[in-house]
Write an enzyme that holds these catalytic residues in place. Structure first.
Site, short mmCIF file in Angstrom:
data_model
loop_
_atom_site.label_atom_id
_atom_site.label_comp_id
_atom_site.label_asym_id
_atom_site.label_seq_id
_atom_site.Cartn_x
_atom_site.Cartn_y
_atom_site.Cartn_z
N GLY A 17 0.81 -1.22 0.00
CA GLY A 17 0.00 0.00 0.00
C GLY A 17 0.84 1.26 0.00
N SER A 44 0.89 -3.43 5.34
CA SER A 44 1.30 -3.61 6.72
C SER A 44 1.85 -2.30 7.27
CB SER A 44 2.38 -4.70 6.77
OG SER A 44 3.11 -4.59 7.95
N VAL A 52 9.51 8.26 0.24
CA VAL A 52 10.07 9.32 -0.61
C VAL A 52 9.36 9.25 -1.97
CG1 VAL A 52 12.39 9.71 0.32
CG2 VAL A 52 11.96 7.74 -1.14
N ALA A 55 8.77 14.28 -6.40
CA ALA A 55 8.80 15.05 -7.65
C ALA A 55 8.23 14.22 -8.79
CB ALA A 55 10.25 15.45 -7.98
N LYS A 83 5.69 22.38 -10.49
CA LYS A 83 7.07 22.15 -10.94
C LYS A 83 7.14 22.41 -12.44
CE LYS A 83 10.27 18.32 -11.73
NZ LYS A 83 10.52 16.87 -11.60
N PRO A 101 13.49 22.25 -18.77
CA PRO A 101 12.11 22.68 -18.52
C PRO A 101 11.12 21.71 -19.15
CG PRO A 101 13.04 23.91 -20.36
CD PRO A 101 14.08 22.90 -19.95
N LEU A 338 8.39 -0.23 -7.13
CA LEU A 338 9.78 -0.60 -6.87
C LEU A 338 10.03 -2.10 -6.99
CD1 LEU A 338 10.31 1.85 -3.86
CD2 LEU A 338 11.12 2.14 -6.21
N THR A 349 11.05 9.85 -12.55
CA THR A 349 10.27 8.99 -13.45
C THR A 349 9.61 7.79 -12.78
OG1 THR A 349 12.43 8.06 -14.01
CG2 THR A 349 11.43 9.53 -15.61
N TYR A 436 11.55 8.27 -30.59
CA TYR A 436 11.26 6.94 -31.11
C TYR A 436 10.04 6.33 -30.42
CZ TYR A 436 16.00 7.52 -32.86
OH TYR A 436 17.12 8.01 -33.48
C1 LIG Z 1 15.73 7.72 -2.77
C2 LIG Z 1 14.49 7.68 -3.57
C3 LIG Z 1 13.93 8.87 -4.07
C4 LIG Z 1 12.79 8.83 -4.85
N1 LIG Z 1 12.28 9.99 -5.38
C5 LIG Z 1 11.25 9.92 -6.26
C6 LIG Z 1 10.75 11.08 -6.90
O1 LIG Z 1 11.18 12.20 -6.64
N2 LIG Z 1 9.75 10.92 -7.79
C7 LIG Z 1 9.21 9.71 -8.11
O2 LIG Z 1 8.34 9.61 -8.98
N3 LIG Z 1 9.63 8.61 -7.46
C8 LIG Z 1 10.64 8.67 -6.57
N4 LIG Z 1 11.07 7.54 -5.95
C9 LIG Z 1 10.37 6.30 -6.16
C10 LIG Z 1 9.09 6.27 -5.34
O3 LIG Z 1 9.37 6.51 -3.99
C11 LIG Z 1 8.44 4.90 -5.49
O4 LIG Z 1 8.42 4.55 -6.85
C12 LIG Z 1 7.03 4.94 -5.03
O5 LIG Z 1 6.94 5.48 -3.76
C13 LIG Z 1 6.42 3.56 -5.05
O6 LIG Z 1 6.92 2.76 -4.03
P1 LIG Z 1 6.23 1.36 -3.83
O7 LIG Z 1 4.78 1.58 -3.56
O8 LIG Z 1 6.60 0.48 -4.96
O9 LIG Z 1 6.97 0.78 -2.54
P2 LIG Z 1 6.79 1.13 -0.98
O10 LIG Z 1 6.48 2.54 -0.74
O11 LIG Z 1 8.01 0.56 -0.32
O12 LIG Z 1 5.53 0.29 -0.53
C14 LIG Z 1 5.60 -1.10 -0.29
C15 LIG Z 1 4.32 -1.54 0.38
O13 LIG Z 1 4.36 -2.95 0.54
C16 LIG Z 1 3.97 -3.27 1.86
N5 LIG Z 1 4.56 -4.54 2.24
C17 LIG Z 1 5.86 -4.91 2.11
N6 LIG Z 1 6.01 -6.16 2.62
C18 LIG Z 1 4.79 -6.55 3.06
C19 LIG Z 1 4.29 -7.72 3.68
N7 LIG Z 1 5.09 -8.76 4.00
N8 LIG Z 1 2.99 -7.78 3.99
C20 LIG Z 1 2.15 -6.75 3.72
N9 LIG Z 1 2.56 -5.61 3.13
C21 LIG Z 1 3.86 -5.53 2.81
C22 LIG Z 1 4.46 -2.11 2.69
O14 LIG Z 1 3.79 -2.04 3.92
C23 LIG Z 1 4.10 -0.94 1.78
O15 LIG Z 1 2.75 -0.63 1.95
C24 LIG Z 1 12.18 7.58 -5.14
C25 LIG Z 1 12.71 6.41 -4.60
C26 LIG Z 1 13.85 6.44 -3.84
C27 LIG Z 1 14.42 5.17 -3.30
#
Ligand SMILES: Cc1cc2nc3c(=O)[nH]c(=O)nc-3n(C[C@H](O)[C@H](O)[C@H](O)COP(=O)(O)OP(=O)(O)OC[C@H]3O[C@@H](n4cnc5c(N)ncnc54)[C@H](O)[C@@H]3O)c2cc1C
Length: 507
Positions: A17, A44, A52, A55, A83, A101, A338, A349, A436
């Site tokens: 989530g 969880s 994070v 942007a 932005k 830009p 991720l 991105t 492309y």
């Molecule tokens: C340093 C950094 C900077 C970033 N800056 C940007 C930015 O400026 N712009 C941008 O577009 N993106 C950015 N990103 C990427 C962005 O943060 C992620 O793409 C976005 O937040 C999506 O994350 P996620 O939902 O895939 O993972 P997460 O936010 O890690 O969510 C994972 C989810 O899975 C759940 N979970 C994990 N294991 C279990 C389990 N066993 N049981 C139940 N639930 C579980 C967690 O509770 C959580 O809800 C950045 C990433 C990093 C690392």
């Protein structure tokens, strides 16, 4: 005429989530009637989210519009700001900066790219910069903001924008949206993934409390853990860290100071770079670096030294690996966010790639038998998208003259993908740039970074070489006059936000 209606999927399970999980849940719930498809999302609180991701790029506007989310309501809920692009400091050479830009530079003439005319103008006007012909760049530098004008004859129609916001609040906002449309949220920690022993398809997931959640299709949104796509299905990871050597971030917010800038700042450092992202209530900062070339302590010192307000809390360390899953859709599991891949946040991105993962899935929405042809096409399109974004990000590291640290010596001299080498050479020859397939970054984006990092073409397009210079100078002058006048009329970014976003009312 099709003979029968296909069997449809009845149960979808999203695991995770964060932004990825709730963006997926919101988009699916806006498309699929709750009485026909049961969508469950497991997350969880104990594990939490990455926290994070502040942007974005302009495509996020389309995502919110697809969901029917009013912009001002969204900005208010997420502490969002506008932005207009990214300022890159110290990337090409120490002491230099440029703006990437959103939106075009000038206007193309007779089907020929604007930058070609500007390059001809440059020959006799060496102090001219291409940014002076981008409305988004001129407004950004002046700290101004206005909405683009839908009338294509207005210079304001050239403005493009995206947002800075609090990603945790965005996920919460989308959670409310999705729950109102019937998505069932389940709090709990997943401990087991049960697969069909013969096919390997996921049948159900099991939680710490012993409950089981069966499904026909699963979305892995578990972040870097990749609990379904990696741990259960063992899909290999395509590692790109030889091209993108940063692997660690230290992130910390600080108090706002001065104006709320309508752009991100990315400052290149000794072994990586630092971001500065202003939201309504604070500035997000992070130092991204290669841990083989810089210690955590040195990275933290460098981060804190360059904050422009007092830090809020202590820096948080995040480790990552750049690359993507060889297949983002495997069996009955789609990896979004991720868990599917990460290309570091240099051009903001990641949320876009989440959005792409969702919209391509919707475009290829499968019948219940999950045809392999649909899966293969999804994987082909998504991998292509990752590769296109990868090339654009690598360009920032490769096109540098910096030789002041082992990090820059490595990136400057490294081999890059052939697709990128070919682009750089084509531009260097006569300034040619192509877009492309349905690639994300537009020609002006490529031009902004190539020129910004000192890749200047040896000559202009030979056709433009025959055009009268005085005529070009007159056209360019009228463009800058129109832009300067338009920007003079615009409110400051802060004034615009106060009227539009903080009040939650339309401008
Ligand atoms: C340093 C950094 C900077 C970033 N800056 C940007 C930015 O400026 N712009 C941008 O577009 N993106 C950015 N990103 C990427 C962005 O943060 C992620 O793409 C976005 O937040 C999506 O994350 P996620 O939902 O895939 O993972 P997460 O936010 O890690 O969510 C994972 C989810 O899975 C759940 N979970 C994990 N294991 C279990 C389990 N066993 N049981 C139940 N639930 C579980 C967690 O509770 C959580 O809800 C950045 C990433 C990093 C690392």
């Amino acid at each position: 005429m099709p003979e029968t209606a296909p069997d449809t999927i009845k149960q979808i399970v999203i695991v995770g989530g964060g932004s990825a999980g709730w963006m997926t849940a919101a988009a699916l719930s806006s498309m699929l009637p709750a009485h026909a498809v049961r969508i469950s999302l497991v997350e969880s609180e104990q594990i939490g989210t990455i926290g994070v991701g502040e942007a974005t790029i302009p495509d996020i506007i389309n995502f919110n519009a697809m969901l029917g989310i009013p912009e001002a309501e969204f900005l208010k809920a997420t502490n969002g700001t506008f932005k207009l692009g990214i300022k890159f400091v110290n990337w090409g050479r120490l002491g230099e900066d440029y703006l990437h830009p959103f939106g075009p530079h000038g206007a193309d003439m007779n089907g020929i790219d604007f930058h070609q005319f500007w390059l001809r103008h440059l020959e006799q006007n060496p102090s001219s910069t291409i940014e002076d012909f981008s409305l988004s760049a001129v407004a950004a530098k002046a700290g101004k903001f206005a909405m683009p004008d839908p009338n294509p004859r207005s210079v304001l129609s050239q403005l493009r924008y995206a947002y800075h916001f609090d990603a945790t609040k965005y996920a919460l906002f989308l959670r409310n949206y999705a729950e109102q449309r019937g998505v069932r949220r389940i709090e709990g920690k997943m401990t087991e993934v049960r697969q069909d022993p013969e096919t390997g398809f996921i049948q159900q997931i099991e939680l710490e409390d012993g409950s089981a959640i069966p499904g026909e299709l699963f979305f892995d949104c578990t972040g870097f853990r990749g609990l379904l796509i990696d741990k259960a299905l063992d899909v290999p990871f395509k590692d790109w860290s030889h091209w993108l050597p940063c692997d660690t971030a230290q992130a910390v917010a600080c108090e706002l100071s001065g104006d709320i800038l309508p752009y991100t700042i990315s400052t290149a450092k000794e072994a990586g770079w630092q971001w500065r992202i202003p939201t309504q209530h604070r500035t997000g900062n992070g130092h991204i670096y290669s841990s083989s070339l810089m210690s955590d302590d040195a990275a933290i010192d460098s981060l804190l030294k360059d904050l422009d307000g007092p830090a809020i809390g202590s820096p948080r360390k995040i480790r990552f690996r750049t690359g993507h899953r060889a297949r983002l859709w495997e069996k009955n599991c789609v990896a979004i966010g991720l868990s599917g891949g990460f290309l570091e946040p240099l051009e903001s991105t990641s949320l876009f790639l989440i959005q792409e993962g969702i919209s391509k899935f919707i475009a290829l929405y499968p019948s219940a038998d999950l045809p392999a042809s649909v899966r293969d096409e999804y994987n082909r399109q998504l991998v292509k998208k990752f590769e296109q974004v990868r090339d654009f990000i690598i360009l920032h590291y490769k096109a540098t003259e910096r030789d002041d640290s082992p990090f820059w010596n490595h990136t400057r001299t490294m081999d890059v993908p052939d697709s990128l080498t070919q682009r750089i050479e084509l531009f260097r020859e006569a300034g040619r740039v192509f877009r492309y397939e349905d690639e994300l970054f537009s020609k002006p984006s490529w031009v902004a970074v190539l020129l910004g990092q000192n890749i200047v073409p040896k000559s202009v397009d030979p056709i433009v070489g025959t055009v009268d210079r005085a005529g070009i100078a007159r056209s360019l002058q009228s463009m800058t006059t129109a832009m300067t006048n338009a920007v003079t009329q615009m409110p400051t970014h802060r004034a615009f936000l106060e009227k539009y976003a903080w009040s939650g009312a339309s401008a």
